[in-house]
Design an enzyme around this catalytic site. Structure first.
Site, PDB file in Angstrom:
ATOM      1  N   GLN A 114       0.823  -1.214   0.000  1.00  0.00           N
ATOM      2  CA  GLN A 114       0.000   0.000   0.000  1.00  0.00           C
ATOM      3  C   GLN A 114       0.856   1.263   0.000  1.00  0.00           C
ATOM      4  O   GLN A 114       0.471   2.280  -0.567  1.00  0.00           O
ATOM      5  CB  GLN A 114      -0.911  -0.026   1.239  1.00  0.00           C
ATOM      6  CG  GLN A 114      -2.126   0.892   1.159  1.00  0.00           C
ATOM      7  CD  GLN A 114      -3.310   0.262   0.455  1.00  0.00           C
ATOM      8  OE1 GLN A 114      -3.596  -0.896   0.656  1.00  0.00           O
ATOM      9  NE2 GLN A 114      -3.996   1.028  -0.387  1.00  0.00           N
ATOM     10  N   LYS A 117       1.733   1.804  -3.669  1.00  0.00           N
ATOM     11  CA  LYS A 117       0.494   2.045  -4.407  1.00  0.00           C
ATOM     12  C   LYS A 117       0.013   3.470  -4.146  1.00  0.00           C
ATOM     13  O   LYS A 117      -0.310   4.216  -5.067  1.00  0.00           O
ATOM     14  CB  LYS A 117      -0.554   1.038  -3.933  1.00  0.00           C
ATOM     15  CG  LYS A 117      -1.873   1.140  -4.652  1.00  0.00           C
ATOM     16  CD  LYS A 117      -3.017   0.393  -3.963  1.00  0.00           C
ATOM     17  CE  LYS A 117      -2.724  -1.046  -3.639  1.00  0.00           C
ATOM     18  NZ  LYS A 117      -3.956  -1.826  -3.381  1.00  0.00           N
ATOM     19  N   LYS A 129      -2.777  -0.771   6.722  1.00  0.00           N
ATOM     20  CA  LYS A 129      -3.780  -1.810   6.448  1.00  0.00           C
ATOM     21  C   LYS A 129      -4.233  -2.377   7.775  1.00  0.00           C
ATOM     22  O   LYS A 129      -3.511  -2.314   8.768  1.00  0.00           O
ATOM     23  CB  LYS A 129      -3.161  -2.946   5.618  1.00  0.00           C
ATOM     24  CG  LYS A 129      -4.166  -3.760   4.846  1.00  0.00           C
ATOM     25  CD  LYS A 129      -4.451  -3.118   3.512  1.00  0.00           C
ATOM     26  CE  LYS A 129      -5.578  -3.766   2.772  1.00  0.00           C
ATOM     27  NZ  LYS A 129      -5.664  -3.245   1.394  1.00  0.00           N
ATOM     28  N   GLY A 168     -12.430   0.105   3.133  1.00  0.00           N
ATOM     29  CA  GLY A 168     -12.811  -1.301   2.994  1.00  0.00           C
ATOM     30  C   GLY A 168     -11.746  -2.124   2.288  1.00  0.00           C
ATOM     31  O   GLY A 168     -10.777  -1.605   1.744  1.00  0.00           O
ATOM     32  N   ASP A 169     -11.920  -3.424   2.333  1.00  0.00           N
ATOM     33  CA  ASP A 169     -11.134  -4.388   1.572  1.00  0.00           C
ATOM     34  C   ASP A 169     -12.026  -5.641   1.535  1.00  0.00           C
ATOM     35  O   ASP A 169     -13.249  -5.522   1.708  1.00  0.00           O
ATOM     36  CB  ASP A 169      -9.768  -4.638   2.233  1.00  0.00           C
ATOM     37  CG  ASP A 169      -8.761  -5.333   1.302  1.00  0.00           C
ATOM     38  OD1 ASP A 169      -8.136  -4.648   0.480  1.00  0.00           O
ATOM     39  OD2 ASP A 169      -8.600  -6.571   1.387  1.00  0.00           O
ATOM     40  N   ASN A 243     -16.591  -6.574  -5.031  1.00  0.00           N
ATOM     41  CA  ASN A 243     -16.660  -5.228  -5.558  1.00  0.00           C
ATOM     42  C   ASN A 243     -15.701  -4.960  -6.729  1.00  0.00           C
ATOM     43  O   ASN A 243     -16.083  -4.356  -7.737  1.00  0.00           O
ATOM     44  CB  ASN A 243     -16.273  -4.338  -4.364  1.00  0.00           C
ATOM     45  CG  ASN A 243     -16.526  -2.926  -4.614  1.00  0.00           C
ATOM     46  OD1 ASN A 243     -17.591  -2.590  -5.093  1.00  0.00           O
ATOM     47  ND2 ASN A 243     -15.550  -2.096  -4.331  1.00  0.00           N
ATOM     48  N   SER A 380     -10.429   7.031  -2.757  1.00  0.00           N
ATOM     49  CA  SER A 380     -10.506   7.257  -1.309  1.00  0.00           C
ATOM     50  C   SER A 380      -9.834   8.583  -0.945  1.00  0.00           C
ATOM     51  O   SER A 380     -10.342   9.341  -0.122  1.00  0.00           O
ATOM     52  CB  SER A 380      -9.796   6.130  -0.555  1.00  0.00           C
ATOM     53  OG  SER A 380     -10.658   5.050  -0.327  1.00  0.00           O
TER      54      SER A 380
HETATM   55  N1  GLU Z   1      -8.378  -1.910   0.086  1.00  0.00           N
HETATM   56  C1  GLU Z   1      -8.126  -1.096  -1.063  1.00  0.00           C
HETATM   57  C2  GLU Z   1      -6.723  -1.338  -1.575  1.00  0.00           C
HETATM   58  O1  GLU Z   1      -6.241  -2.453  -1.506  1.00  0.00           O
HETATM   59  C3  GLU Z   1      -8.486   0.347  -0.857  1.00  0.00           C
HETATM   60  C4  GLU Z   1      -7.882   1.037   0.316  1.00  0.00           C
HETATM   61  C5  GLU Z   1      -8.428   2.423   0.602  1.00  0.00           C
HETATM   62  O2  GLU Z   1      -9.316   2.885  -0.104  1.00  0.00           O
HETATM   63  O3  GLU Z   1      -7.949   3.031   1.553  1.00  0.00           O
HETATM   64  O4  GLU Z   1      -6.076  -0.490  -2.104  1.00  0.00           O
END
Ligand code: GLU
Length: 448
Positions: A114, A117, A129, A168-169, A243, A380
């Site tokens: 993350q 990303k 996370k 979410g995840d 989703n 987000s």
């Molecule tokens: N869970 C999502 C990801 O893997 C979104 C995380 C978020 O929106 O903070 O990137």
């Protein structure tokens, strides 16, 4: 062996020794380290400051007990976690996963990915996370609510709009975010920007639900456009039915592809006529049923038990949108044999290290999750902007920004790969371009 290679090996050995029981975390770090040597050669300050040691150690790990009562009045206990991995670029940002497989290793791998990303989105968010080994499958709405409330009772002490912003995840959607938000509000204050992926009624962002799925398709759209090609008329395989999968299918169909598959943890559907998206949405989003319901209502479809990626089936595009390590090396070879030329990851780390290497070394356009599925977290971050402004933008506006962000991410991956003489190695492109932003910020912020 060069100094850089020595340094990378030293870090790798240390990490494997420190956390030998965290295979997914080690896999994510190994993949990252395997690509960054050329960048380190150009930037000796990274080794001089031993930045990789700092980077691979989470800033903070939280683990807590989540007690809750089921509908029969029994006491239940699950484990809750939040990994606050890196805040060089902004508040920790990343989803919450509720799934029985959740453990420290899985959440550390997700939080580590993350970081890069989120950096790739170009927006001010750090990496985090969290989640729980709670299994939402088969739970009543009241049980979900009680669990979410108990989870937030503890988590609320450690998050905030400028500190850590969960979303979410897997297993956490609008319903769960709603209950989590309600409890946070009761305990703290009405901070709309403390969670993203909120329902629209209380300041969620339009397009957030669709963002990860649409984003992965936009990434491929820009990749193909670069070669004067498009998505129209191509056959696509999609795994998953959550989703990400649903909205990847929606965008693929809108752009003229035929999507012939989707899957859940028990099996998969093949519908050569193309997946009936309204039926799929009805089953998954409204009735919350298993995929077997689809074949009962659709004569053209077949249901198979097992993994979609074990099937010999021809297609040009593959979108793994289920979960980590769903594609192993055998499955990667099978896909290539059957004509797949683009693999774009809607899920996080769905390809094993061997599978990913196979794609890259066989000239497949392999689009790693940390770049290709960044659309979700990008929107987000746009939700956080809207909340800070106390405004809600239109669907069209957010969608256009999402498309623009995915184009920039694609371009950054491509340009970086070319720059380092490894055209089309988007793993290297994503890792180096994400890491560059994080590393520069970390170095300027000093040893913290
Ligand atoms: N869970 C999502 C990801 O893997 C979104 C995380 C978020 O929106 O903070 O990137």
């Amino acid at each position: 062996m060069s100094n850089t290679t020595n340094y990378i090996q030293k870090i790798q050995t240390k990490i494997h020794e420190n956390d030998p029981h965290q295979p997914e975390f080690l896999q994510a770090v190994d993949e990252f380290l395997s690509t960054i040597a050329p960048f380190l050669e150009d930037h000796p300050e990274i080794e001089q400051n031993d930045l990789l040691s700092v980077l691979t150690e989470p800033e903070r790990l939280l683990q807590f007990r989540v007690p809750w009562q089921d509908d029969q009045g029994n006491w239940q206990v699950n484990r809750g976690y939040r990994i606050q991995f890196n805040s060089a670029l902004g508040p920790y940002k990343g989803g919450l996963r509720f799934h029985p497989s959740v453990n420290l290793s899985i959440l550390k791998f997700l939080a580590f990915e993350q970081i890069f990303k989120n950096a790739l989105t170009g927006l001010p968010i750090g990496g985090g996370k969290g989640g729980s080994d709670f299994d939402p499958k088969g739970k009543s709405d009241q049980e979900i609510m009680r669990f979410c409330q108990s989870f937030m009772l503890e988590l609320s002490k450690y998050i905030g709009p400028n500190l850590d912003v969960p979303a979410g995840d897997i297993g956490v959607g609008g319903r769960e975010i709603g209950y989590l938000f309600g409890m946070y509000k009761r305990l703290r204050s009405y901070d709309a920007g403390v969670l993203t992926g909120k329902p629209l009624e209380f300041w969620g962002s339009l397009t957030r639900t669709e963002a990860t799925g649409y984003g992965v398709v936009y990434f491929v759209k820009h990749l193909l456009a670069d070669q004067q090609k498009n998505i129209e008329g191509r056959k696509a395989l999609v795994s998953g039915s959550g989703n990400v999968a649903i909205y990847a299918i929606e965008k693929l169909q809108e752009l003229g592809a035929t999507v012939i598959s989707c899957s859940d943890s028990n099996g998969y559907i093949i519908d050569e006529n193309g997946i009936d998206l309204s039926l799929l949405k009805e089953i998954k989003e409204v009735r919350r049923e298993r995929l077997t319901a689809y074949v009962n209502e659709k004569a053209s479809a077949q249901y198979f038990e097992g993994s979609l990626w074990d099937k010999e089936i021809s297609a040009e595009l593959a979108f793994p949108c289920a979960t980590q390590n769903e594609i192993d090396e055998e499955a990667a070879k099978r896909l290539v044999r059957n004509g797949v030329s683009v693999v774009a990851e809607g899920a996080n780390m769905p390809a094993s290290l061997e599978a990913a290497n196979y794609f890259v070394s066989n000239g497949i356009y392999y689009c790693p999750g940390k770049a290709a599925n960044a659309g979700g977290v990008a929107v987000s971050a746009l939700e956080m902007s809207q909340n800070a402004q106390r405004l809600q933008w239109t669907f069209a506006e957010v969608d256009a920004r999402l498309d623009g962000i995915m184009k920039e991410i694609y371009q950054a991956c491509y340009d970086t790969a070319v720059n380092y003489g490894q055209k089309n190695n988007f793993v290297l492109g994503a890792n180096i371009s994400g890491f560059e932003k994080v590393a520069k910020a970390m170095l300027r912020q000093g040893l913290v």
